[in-house]
Design a protein around this motif. Structure first.
Motif, short mmCIF file in Angstrom:
data_model
loop_
_atom_site.label_atom_id
_atom_site.label_comp_id
_atom_site.label_asym_id
_atom_site.label_seq_id
_atom_site.Cartn_x
_atom_site.Cartn_y
_atom_site.Cartn_z
N VAL A 19 -1.47 -4.44 6.78
CA VAL A 19 -0.15 -3.80 6.89
C VAL A 19 0.49 -3.68 5.51
N ILE A 23 1.51 -0.19 3.61
CA ILE A 23 2.86 0.05 3.07
C ILE A 23 2.77 0.39 1.58
N ALA A 67 5.13 -13.07 6.59
CA ALA A 67 5.02 -12.58 7.97
C ALA A 67 4.06 -13.44 8.77
N TRP A 71 5.22 -15.80 11.84
CA TRP A 71 4.60 -15.52 13.14
C TRP A 71 3.91 -16.76 13.70
N GLU A 81 7.13 -12.09 18.44
CA GLU A 81 7.26 -10.63 18.51
C GLU A 81 8.51 -10.15 17.78
N VAL A 84 7.73 -10.17 14.07
CA VAL A 84 6.91 -9.01 13.72
C VAL A 84 7.77 -7.76 13.65
N GLY A 85 8.70 -7.61 14.59
CA GLY A 85 9.58 -6.45 14.58
C GLY A 85 10.46 -6.38 13.33
N ALA A 88 8.27 -5.40 10.46
CA ALA A 88 7.94 -3.98 10.57
C ALA A 88 9.12 -3.11 10.12
N GLY A 91 9.23 -3.05 6.38
CA GLY A 91 8.14 -2.22 5.88
C GLY A 91 8.45 -0.74 6.01
N PHE A 92 8.97 -0.35 7.16
CA PHE A 92 9.36 1.04 7.39
C PHE A 92 10.44 1.47 6.39
#
Length: 164
Positions: A19, A23, A67, A71, A81, A84-85, A88, A91-92
């Motif tokens: 991931v 990125i 991360a 986790w 979860e 992780v969100g 994410a 990262g976005f």
């Protein structure tokens, strides 16, 4: 037998590394330091162009390690979860900044988005600290670099406005 979130499983580390690599590659693909960027007035404290890629790779590698640590340390599946969100989301937002700044040539929009990115990293750090001190420590360089990037973007906007 150790589960996927267990300390002995390589799956989280492999996924985290992949991931972070995606990125970094997307950010690099969106980054164009050609004539438009070179023509921008930049602050005196601008790091050398070559430093950006190296620093982002280190920051994202530490982000990925954080991360995995968060986790693995999450006490419940739901908290894992949620972690992780949050990762994410950052990262976005990292990729979105590059799109706004370099592809759309809108440092002003990148500055606003950078503020959201910075807040998301602070939130991520706080949330990660609740489950893993290691994850929080690993996120500190990422927060420092995002802080520098937002300050840099602020200066680009200040020195070159208006945009759009």
């Amino acid at each position: 037998m150790i589960g996927a979130r267990g300390a002995g499983s390589l799956i989280p580390a492999i996924v985290g590394a992949l991931v972070a690599l995606v990125i970094a590659l997307l950010g690099t693909t969106l980054t164009d330091t050609g004539p438009w960027y070179q023509a921008l007035a930049r602050p005196r404290w601008t790091p050398p162009d070559a430093a950006f890629g190296i620093i982002w790779m280190v920051a994202l590698a530490l982000w990925a390690a954080a991360a995995v640590a968060a986790w693995r340390a999450a006490p419940t599946h739901r908290e894992a979860e949620a972690s992780v969100g949050l990762f994410a989301l950052t990262g976005f937002l990292n990729i979105l900044w590059s799109l706004l700044f370099f592809r759309l040539k809108r440092p002003d929009l990148a500055l606003a988005e950078g503020a959201v990115l910075w807040l998301s990293v602070v939130g991520l750090l706080v949330a990660s600290a609740r489950v893993s001190r290691t994850a929080a420590i690993l996120l500190l360089p990422y927060l420092a670099w995002v802080s520098m990037a937002v300050a840099f973007t602020w200066e680009i906007v200040r020195l070159n406005r208006p945009f759009g």
